[in-house]
Design a protein around this motif. Structure first.
Motif, PDB file in Angstrom:
ATOM      1  N   MET A   1       0.905  -0.986   0.140  1.00  0.00           N
ATOM      2  CA  MET A   1       0.135   0.009  -0.105  1.00  0.00           C
ATOM      3  C   MET A   1       0.832   1.369  -0.084  1.00  0.00           C
ATOM      4  O   MET A   1       0.501   2.092  -0.759  1.00  0.00           O
ATOM      5  CB  MET A   1      -0.879   0.010   1.245  1.00  0.00           C
ATOM      6  N   ASN A   2       1.857   1.271   0.981  1.00  0.00           N
ATOM      7  CA  ASN A   2       2.959   2.406   1.051  1.00  0.00           C
ATOM      8  C   ASN A   2       3.663   2.551  -0.213  1.00  0.00           C
ATOM      9  O   ASN A   2       3.822   3.732  -0.915  1.00  0.00           O
ATOM     10  CB  ASN A   2       3.626   1.951   2.078  1.00  0.00           C
ATOM     11  N   LYS A   3       3.794   1.434  -1.086  1.00  0.00           N
ATOM     12  CA  LYS A   3       4.692   1.506  -2.262  1.00  0.00           C
ATOM     13  C   LYS A   3       3.743   2.370  -3.407  1.00  0.00           C
ATOM     14  O   LYS A   3       4.183   3.071  -4.253  1.00  0.00           O
ATOM     15  CB  LYS A   3       5.257   0.123  -2.544  1.00  0.00           C
ATOM     16  N   ILE A   4       2.498   1.823  -3.399  1.00  0.00           N
ATOM     17  CA  ILE A   4       1.550   2.597  -4.252  1.00  0.00           C
ATOM     18  C   ILE A   4       1.699   3.996  -4.043  1.00  0.00           C
ATOM     19  O   ILE A   4       1.575   4.802  -5.001  1.00  0.00           O
ATOM     20  CB  ILE A   4       0.282   1.684  -3.868  1.00  0.00           C
ATOM     21  N   LYS A   5       1.676   4.421  -2.851  1.00  0.00           N
ATOM     22  CA  LYS A   5       1.555   5.622  -2.582  1.00  0.00           C
ATOM     23  C   LYS A   5       2.797   6.447  -3.105  1.00  0.00           C
ATOM     24  O   LYS A   5       2.609   7.331  -3.954  1.00  0.00           O
ATOM     25  CB  LYS A   5       1.475   6.058  -1.189  1.00  0.00           C
ATOM     26  N   VAL A 212       8.822  -4.133  -6.264  1.00  0.00           N
ATOM     27  CA  VAL A 212       7.437  -3.843  -6.368  1.00  0.00           C
ATOM     28  C   VAL A 212       6.622  -4.945  -7.246  1.00  0.00           C
ATOM     29  O   VAL A 212       7.531  -5.302  -8.191  1.00  0.00           O
ATOM     30  CB  VAL A 212       7.149  -2.513  -7.153  1.00  0.00           C
ATOM     31  N   THR A 213       5.376  -5.080  -7.149  1.00  0.00           N
ATOM     32  CA  THR A 213       4.566  -6.173  -7.765  1.00  0.00           C
ATOM     33  C   THR A 213       4.022  -5.287  -9.160  1.00  0.00           C
ATOM     34  O   THR A 213       3.727  -4.040  -8.947  1.00  0.00           O
ATOM     35  CB  THR A 213       3.669  -6.674  -6.942  1.00  0.00           C
ATOM     36  N   PRO A 214       3.789  -6.099 -10.060  1.00  0.00           N
ATOM     37  CA  PRO A 214       2.975  -5.406 -11.208  1.00  0.00           C
ATOM     38  C   PRO A 214       1.947  -4.784 -10.831  1.00  0.00           C
ATOM     39  O   PRO A 214       1.597  -3.422 -11.261  1.00  0.00           O
ATOM     40  CB  PRO A 214       2.787  -6.536 -12.388  1.00  0.00           C
ATOM     41  N   VAL A 215       1.126  -5.222 -10.148  1.00  0.00           N
ATOM     42  CA  VAL A 215      -0.174  -4.760  -9.507  1.00  0.00           C
ATOM     43  C   VAL A 215       0.100  -3.338  -8.831  1.00  0.00           C
ATOM     44  O   VAL A 215      -0.641  -2.284  -9.016  1.00  0.00           O
ATOM     45  CB  VAL A 215      -0.934  -5.635  -8.531  1.00  0.00           C
TER      46      VAL A 215
END
Lengths: 368, 302
Positions: A1-5, A212-215
């Motif tokens: 979640m944090n990485k998405i940010k 990081v994942t593709p998603v």
């Protein structure tokens, strides 16, 4: 979640720093609304009407006046000779000729049967159809005001009523279509370009070797564009409502809900395109071809789907804009609820899920 | 146990065999250089190691983990610097660092500490607000290295980090690498520059996807079996063409002079006589000790 940010923050910075693209993303919808609004105007106005009034009474002049005051009809130029109806139409001096033979006024008072002559140039079918229906309305209104209450005009009285778009303004019709195609174009174009740019500049390599994942990459990258696309949609709706007076009858929240689903479908197409191309330029072209053409031509925006050849009609089933167009028209113009729109809703959601899963599956963490 | 182990690596692009049965290993606390001209297959080897491309066959292990199966475990250990400048040009120096810190899961205070350290060795602190696009070539490479180092990787894969960088920046860059090596990192670096071999602990000469030679700089020099002469004349095109026609010798430009390698069976008299014909007199020829480039050319000729 944090990485998405972190990915989303970076993407917002890209958007804000690229002032040229940002300007295009915000100005383009407004320019297109203006362009479509004035260039593709299906409203028929200034139909040239010649009146041959042989009755020459107060009533006949009143009817003539009512035609000219309606805003749809204009007088032929003073110099043109309108004595020969056929020549008048052929020369284009008038598009429609109203002949009021003697006895019009007396027929009204005596409630006698009477025939008004309406000669319409059918070469331009669109204008002819409009002239016909406008005339019917004007004559109907005139008779209603003249006849004593309860009295009936002998003969046929045309009864017409247009629902939902009573003024038959084409802006009411094209603005929802425009929103559908703009959302599709902005979302698909911008995501495909942003991913292609990472490939082109080599940053994708570095991104792929990080944990990081593709998603996460996909979500982080598209979130800011969902925001931008929504902003565009709101801009066009505000412009449509306040500039063109397009009504907004239905639920804003319902539209927002479907808008987001539709945007996700468009973004998925963008991601899918970006997995197939290597450069920003190719991505841009591919996005334009695969989203702009179908969402304008095959969505029912300009051409009615039921009039298309059978093959094209089948293709329209996989055009997300088709479903969104029906939904947005329903919500904005008719105030339709989910109760009415559920078939389109199911198709749109299903199509979005299919597109999204293809995009995620294709978005591999390899560069070649 | 070696940190990076590559065994029987093969990679083809269509009909082109970019990497042919390549083997090597790099140990902790050493700088291993992969040296070779453009198109030797260095970048393919790097990309395969970093999990960026599928390879046809072979086995790659980093810190004991198989890259094809356990790459997620490798990612936190691996620092990769691609050949092309791969940072975001529209983001500032600090924003680039912040982004990579974020996706590697650093906490705010960890980032601040690490940032201070990275600024110290890179000297980028005064430019922390500058967009990456506006940095000089040397500074760009230092920023890219800083980004690759943000998560304290134990294995560093640097693909041609000094290509196109000015000599002073190149030297500074190598100083940084030597410093990192002392902390026990494994550093694999590729370069087209022969002179950088002398700065590494071990080097592998790569040509057309295969390994020509491997060893410490001294070991590689000793591989040279022939003689090399320096001719102190300008290597004009006309002169080089004449030399090319002479049987039994190889020649190459060496700065503003020429390096000439006679075949082992060629007699001294024959050698001098042949050169005389090309307009190079014995007075301007002297034997010299081979450098790494001479070795490379000899090995490529074999």
């Amino acid at each position: 979640m944090n990485k998405i940010k972190f990915i989303a923050i970076k993407e917002v910075r890209h958007i804000l720093r690229d002032s040229r693209s940002l300007t295009i993303a915000i100005l383009m919808p407004i320019l297109m609304t203006l362009l479509y609004g004035y260039a593709i105007n299906l409203d028929v106005k200034n139909i040239k009407l010649a009146v041959l009034d042989f009755d020459k009474t107060r009533e006949s002049r009143e009817l003539t006046q009512k035609f000219y005051n309606s805003g749809y009809f204009a007088r032929p130029s003073a110099s043109s000779d309108i004595s020969d109806p056929e020549r008048t139409l052929k020369s284009g001096d008038a598009n429609i000729i109203l002949t009021i033979r003697p006895g019009f006024a007396s027929a009204l008072t005596d409630l006698r049967s009477y025939e008004l002559g309406l000669l319409i140039d059918g070469a331009d079918a669109n204008t002819a159809a409009a002239s016909f229906s406008y005339s019917g309305i004007i004559i109907g209104q005139f008779l209603e005001s003249k006849l004593p209450p309860g009295a009936e005009m002998p003969g046929v009285v045309i009864s017409q009523q247009v629902l939902y778009n009573p003024d038959m303004k084409s802006s009411h019709f094209f603005v929802p279509g425009l929103i559908a195609s703009i959302l599709m174009m902005i979302s698909a174009l911008m995501t495909s370009v942003t991913i292609a740019r990472e490939k082109e500049t080599g940053t994708m390599e570095q991104l792929l070797t990080s944990p990081v994942t593709p998603v996460q990459v996909i979500i982080g990258k598209v979130l800011p564009y969902i925001g931008l696309a929504l902003l565009d949609g709101i801009l066009v709706i505000l412009f449509a409502v306040f500039h063109y007076g397009v009504p907004f009858v239905g639920s804003m929240w319902l539209l927002l809900f479907f808008g987001i689903i539709y945007i996700i479908a468009a973004l998925s197409i963008g991601i899918f395109i970006s997995t197939l191309v290597r450069t920003q330029q190719v991505a841009m072209m591919a996005a334009q071809i695969t989203t702009m053409l179908p969402s304008v031509m095959l969505s029912g925006f300009i051409f009615e789907i039921k009039n298309m050849p059978q093959v094209l009609q089948y293709i329209t089933y996989i055009v997300p804009a088709k479903y969104f167009l029906l939904i947005i028209r329903g919500i904005m113009l008719k105030g339709s609820s989910l109760h009415v729109l559920w078939t389109q809703a199911i198709f749109l959601v299903a199509l979005t899920l299919i597109l999204l899963s293809i995009a995620v599956k294709k978005f591999e963490l390899k560069i070649g | 146990m070696s940190s990076v182990e590559v065994a029987h690596l093969n990679k083809t692009y269509g009909s082109l065999r970019a990497v042919k049965d390549f083997n090597f290993s790099a140990r902790e606390g050493e700088i291993l250089a992969l040296v070779g001209p453009d198109g030797a297959g260095k970048t393919s080897i790097f990309r395969a190691i970093c999990g960026l491309i599928e390879y046809d066959s072979g086995e790659i292990r980093i810190a004991g983990y198989d890259t094809s199966r356990e790459f997620e475990k490798i990612k936190p250990l691996l620092g990769y610097m691609p050949q092309t400048f791969s940072l975001y040009p529209d983001l500032s120096v600090e924003e680039n660092l912040y982004f990579y810190a974020g996706i590697f899961g650093l906490k705010r205070h960890q980032f601040n500490e690490k940032k201070k350290l990275l600024y110290q060795f890179s000297g980028l602190e005064p430019f922390h607000n500058r967009r990456a696009a506006a940095l000089s070539g040397g500074m760009k490479q230092k920023l890219a290295l800083s980004c690759a180092l943000i998560h304290d990787p134990s294995v560093l894969m640097l693909d041609e980090p000094t290509t196109g960088v000015d000599p002073l920046s190149r030297r500074q860059f190598w100083d940084i690498l030597k410093h990192l090596k002392k902390d026990g990192s494994t550093i694999v670096v590729s370069t087209p520059y022969m002179d950088e071999v002398a700065l590494s602990d071990r080097a592998i000469l790569v040509h057309q996807g295969t390994k020509l030679a491997e060893g410490t700089p001294d070991e590689l020099i000793r591989l040279f079996s022939g003689r090399v002469y320096l001719a102190k004349v300008q290597p004009t095109t006309e002169r080089m063409e004449k030399l090319e026609k002479i049987q039994g010798i190889i020649s190459r430009r060496f700065g503003s002079s020429i390096h000439i390698y006679p075949r082992l069976d060629m007699t001294k008299d024959d050698f001098y006589g042949q050169l005389e014909l090309a307009g190079i007199g014995p007075d301007i020829i002297e034997p010299v000790s081979p450098d790494l480039e001479d070795i490379f050319i000899q090995l490529m000729g074999d």
